[in-house]
Scaffold this motif. Sequence first.
Motif, PDB file in Angstrom:
ATOM      1  N   ALA A   1       0.833  -1.196   0.000  1.00  0.00           N
ATOM      2  CA  ALA A   1       0.000   0.000   0.000  1.00  0.00           C
ATOM      3  C   ALA A   1       0.869   1.247   0.000  1.00  0.00           C
ATOM      4  O   ALA A   1       1.890   1.312   0.682  1.00  0.00           O
ATOM      5  CB  ALA A   1      -0.914   0.000   1.231  1.00  0.00           C
ATOM      6  N   GLY A   2       0.462   2.225  -0.791  1.00  0.00           N
ATOM      7  CA  GLY A   2       1.181   3.487  -0.845  1.00  0.00           C
ATOM      8  C   GLY A   2       2.237   3.563  -1.915  1.00  0.00           C
ATOM      9  O   GLY A   2       2.836   4.616  -2.120  1.00  0.00           O
ATOM     10  N   MET A   3       2.484   2.458  -2.609  1.00  0.00           N
ATOM     11  CA  MET A   3       3.521   2.415  -3.641  1.00  0.00           C
ATOM     12  C   MET A   3       2.976   1.693  -4.863  1.00  0.00           C
ATOM     13  O   MET A   3       2.259   0.694  -4.742  1.00  0.00           O
ATOM     14  CB  MET A   3       4.768   1.696  -3.114  1.00  0.00           C
ATOM     15  CG  MET A   3       5.870   1.511  -4.141  1.00  0.00           C
ATOM     16  SD  MET A   3       7.286   0.566  -3.495  1.00  0.00           S
ATOM     17  CE  MET A   3       7.975   1.729  -2.331  1.00  0.00           C
ATOM     18  N   GLU A   4       3.289   2.204  -6.050  1.00  0.00           N
ATOM     19  CA  GLU A   4       2.878   1.549  -7.289  1.00  0.00           C
ATOM     20  C   GLU A   4       4.006   1.689  -8.299  1.00  0.00           C
ATOM     21  O   GLU A   4       4.557   2.769  -8.490  1.00  0.00           O
ATOM     22  CB  GLU A   4       1.603   2.181  -7.832  1.00  0.00           C
ATOM     23  CG  GLU A   4       1.074   1.505  -9.090  1.00  0.00           C
ATOM     24  CD  GLU A   4      -0.209   2.126  -9.602  1.00  0.00           C
ATOM     25  OE1 GLU A   4      -0.822   1.549 -10.513  1.00  0.00           O
ATOM     26  OE2 GLU A   4      -0.585   3.200  -9.090  1.00  0.00           O
TER      27      GLU A   4
ATOM     28  N   THR B   1       0.187  11.722  -5.625  1.00  0.00           N
ATOM     29  CA  THR B   1       1.411  11.004  -5.314  1.00  0.00           C
ATOM     30  C   THR B   1       2.592  11.666  -6.034  1.00  0.00           C
ATOM     31  O   THR B   1       2.414  12.379  -7.014  1.00  0.00           O
ATOM     32  CB  THR B   1       1.341   9.545  -5.785  1.00  0.00           C
ATOM     33  OG1 THR B   1       1.153   9.523  -7.211  1.00  0.00           O
ATOM     34  CG2 THR B   1       0.200   8.806  -5.112  1.00  0.00           C
ATOM     35  N   TYR B   2       3.785  11.410  -5.535  1.00  0.00           N
ATOM     36  CA  TYR B   2       4.965  11.684  -6.347  1.00  0.00           C
ATOM     37  C   TYR B   2       4.966  10.694  -7.514  1.00  0.00           C
ATOM     38  O   TYR B   2       4.595   9.526  -7.354  1.00  0.00           O
ATOM     39  CB  TYR B   2       6.247  11.474  -5.546  1.00  0.00           C
ATOM     40  CG  TYR B   2       6.688  12.642  -4.714  1.00  0.00           C
ATOM     41  CD1 TYR B   2       7.567  13.596  -5.229  1.00  0.00           C
ATOM     42  CD2 TYR B   2       6.243  12.790  -3.415  1.00  0.00           C
ATOM     43  CE1 TYR B   2       7.985  14.671  -4.457  1.00  0.00           C
ATOM     44  CE2 TYR B   2       6.658  13.855  -2.625  1.00  0.00           C
ATOM     45  CZ  TYR B   2       7.524  14.796  -3.169  1.00  0.00           C
ATOM     46  OH  TYR B   2       7.931  15.856  -2.400  1.00  0.00           O
ATOM     47  N   ALA B   3       5.395  11.137  -8.685  1.00  0.00           N
ATOM     48  CA  ALA B   3       5.643  10.256  -9.820  1.00  0.00           C
ATOM     49  C   ALA B   3       7.120  10.410 -10.170  1.00  0.00           C
ATOM     50  O   ALA B   3       7.552  11.478 -10.617  1.00  0.00           O
ATOM     51  CB  ALA B   3       4.761  10.629 -11.000  1.00  0.00           C
TER      52      ALA B   3
ATOM     53  N   LEU C   1       7.563   5.093 -10.692  1.00  0.00           N
ATOM     54  CA  LEU C   1       7.182   4.799  -9.316  1.00  0.00           C
ATOM     55  C   LEU C   1       6.222   5.880  -8.850  1.00  0.00           C
ATOM     56  O   LEU C   1       6.529   7.076  -8.943  1.00  0.00           O
ATOM     57  CB  LEU C   1       8.420   4.793  -8.423  1.00  0.00           C
ATOM     58  CG  LEU C   1       8.211   4.783  -6.913  1.00  0.00           C
ATOM     59  CD1 LEU C   1       7.660   3.436  -6.453  1.00  0.00           C
ATOM     60  CD2 LEU C   1       9.512   5.089  -6.186  1.00  0.00           C
ATOM     61  N   TYR C   2       5.041   5.476  -8.356  1.00  0.00           N
ATOM     62  CA  TYR C   2       4.081   6.399  -7.761  1.00  0.00           C
ATOM     63  C   TYR C   2       4.105   6.167  -6.255  1.00  0.00           C
ATOM     64  O   TYR C   2       3.871   5.052  -5.789  1.00  0.00           O
ATOM     65  CB  TYR C   2       2.684   6.162  -8.325  1.00  0.00           C
ATOM     66  CG  TYR C   2       2.610   6.387  -9.822  1.00  0.00           C
ATOM     67  CD1 TYR C   2       2.435   7.674 -10.341  1.00  0.00           C
ATOM     68  CD2 TYR C   2       2.739   5.323 -10.706  1.00  0.00           C
ATOM     69  CE1 TYR C   2       2.382   7.881 -11.709  1.00  0.00           C
ATOM     70  CE2 TYR C   2       2.688   5.529 -12.081  1.00  0.00           C
ATOM     71  CZ  TYR C   2       2.517   6.812 -12.570  1.00  0.00           C
ATOM     72  OH  TYR C   2       2.482   7.029 -13.929  1.00  0.00           O
ATOM     73  N   LEU C   3       4.391   7.222  -5.517  1.00  0.00           N
ATOM     74  CA  LEU C   3       4.651   7.073  -4.093  1.00  0.00           C
ATOM     75  C   LEU C   3       3.823   8.070  -3.300  1.00  0.00           C
ATOM     76  O   LEU C   3       3.904   9.279  -3.506  1.00  0.00           O
ATOM     77  CB  LEU C   3       6.139   7.314  -3.825  1.00  0.00           C
ATOM     78  CG  LEU C   3       6.727   6.840  -2.507  1.00  0.00           C
ATOM     79  CD1 LEU C   3       6.600   5.331  -2.374  1.00  0.00           C
ATOM     80  CD2 LEU C   3       8.185   7.261  -2.417  1.00  0.00           C
TER      81      LEU C   3
ATOM     82  N   ARG D   1      -6.989  -1.399  -8.983  1.00  0.00           N
ATOM     83  CA  ARG D   1      -6.736  -2.787  -8.604  1.00  0.00           C
ATOM     84  C   ARG D   1      -7.878  -3.688  -9.064  1.00  0.00           C
ATOM     85  O   ARG D   1      -7.650  -4.819  -9.512  1.00  0.00           O
ATOM     86  CB  ARG D   1      -6.535  -2.890  -7.088  1.00  0.00           C
ATOM     87  CG  ARG D   1      -5.226  -2.276  -6.596  1.00  0.00           C
ATOM     88  CD  ARG D   1      -4.939  -2.640  -5.147  1.00  0.00           C
ATOM     89  NE  ARG D   1      -5.879  -2.005  -4.227  1.00  0.00           N
ATOM     90  CZ  ARG D   1      -5.713  -0.820  -3.678  1.00  0.00           C
ATOM     91  NH1 ARG D   1      -4.622  -0.109  -3.962  1.00  0.00           N
ATOM     92  NH2 ARG D   1      -6.591  -0.316  -2.843  1.00  0.00           N
ATOM     93  N   MET D   2      -9.115  -3.195  -8.960  1.00  0.00           N
ATOM     94  CA  MET D   2     -10.258  -3.995  -9.411  1.00  0.00           C
ATOM     95  C   MET D   2     -10.269  -4.139 -10.924  1.00  0.00           C
ATOM     96  O   MET D   2     -10.652  -5.187 -11.459  1.00  0.00           O
ATOM     97  CB  MET D   2     -11.557  -3.362  -8.910  1.00  0.00           C
ATOM     98  CG  MET D   2     -11.797  -3.549  -7.424  1.00  0.00           C
ATOM     99  SD  MET D   2     -13.427  -2.952  -6.867  1.00  0.00           S
ATOM    100  CE  MET D   2     -13.042  -1.230  -6.501  1.00  0.00           C
TER     101      MET D   2
END
Length: 290
Positions: free
Chosen positions: A32-35, A53-55, A104-106, A240-241
């Motif tokens: 959670a919180g990171m992608e 988020t940061y990208a 990275l999305y943070l 996610r869904m």
Amino acid sequence: MSFELDRQAFEGLGRLCADAAESCIISAPDPAGMERIEARFHGSAFDPHRHDTYAIGVTLRGVQTFRYRGAAQHSLPGQVIVLHPDELHDGGAGTEEGLRYRMLYLEPSLMLDCLGGTALPFVRDGVVTDDAFCATLLSALGPLERELDELFIDDFLAQLMQSLARHAGQPAKALAGTAWRAATLAREYLTENLDRPVRSDELEAITGLDRYALSRHFRAAFSTSPHRFLVMRRLQSARRMIAAGEPLAQIAVEAGFSDQSHFNRQFKKAFGMTPGRWSSLIHGAAAAAG
């Protein structure tokens, strides 16, 4: 942090994108919180949009072009892209060769614990050239198939914050203790109540601040408003869904939106494309992998 990029896996994902379609997106399994994603596009990819988020990413092939803070930006292979939360931007390929990159999305909430009570770093330039920064990013961005363990993430975030602070150019300002505590309580409450409307008086009761002071403190801590934070967490749940293959109409309801039209508008505003387009990019790559 030492790292060794798994070039075979790295190149394999590139072939997957190329074989799947002209454009595709591959996402990684993340906490959670990171992608983390890899994307490949030709032409324009994203309409103007903003997220909370940061990208932070690396261009791998081609030229990545985008408008950020009112100016045209161009990222070449090996350069690092840094987009601050809530800043409007678009994106696409700058040449006919097409574009391949990893991003990275943070969420800022993951970063604040590393900052010792100071405000989020603001990197004015959307594109920076820094081999050490790039190496730190690639330690987490390649290969995407690898799940990142907790100890790695702790060390990675610490080094990432050092890189961001180095390019921020100004000493970080300390956040007031009350602002941090109230903002954190509000964030936790919103996260626990994503599937229903949250009233301002609920947040006032939780934090002990009036709604206007809370809005100011929340934005100071997380670079977004409580309302937008709630919407973005719902949209991340929706993505996610989508990846799991649920119908878009059902996702709109389950993610807490009033109807599919509302869901579509918010999704495009946040990610620069419709949920249907996102679904086709995700599942096109998955079909090719199968």
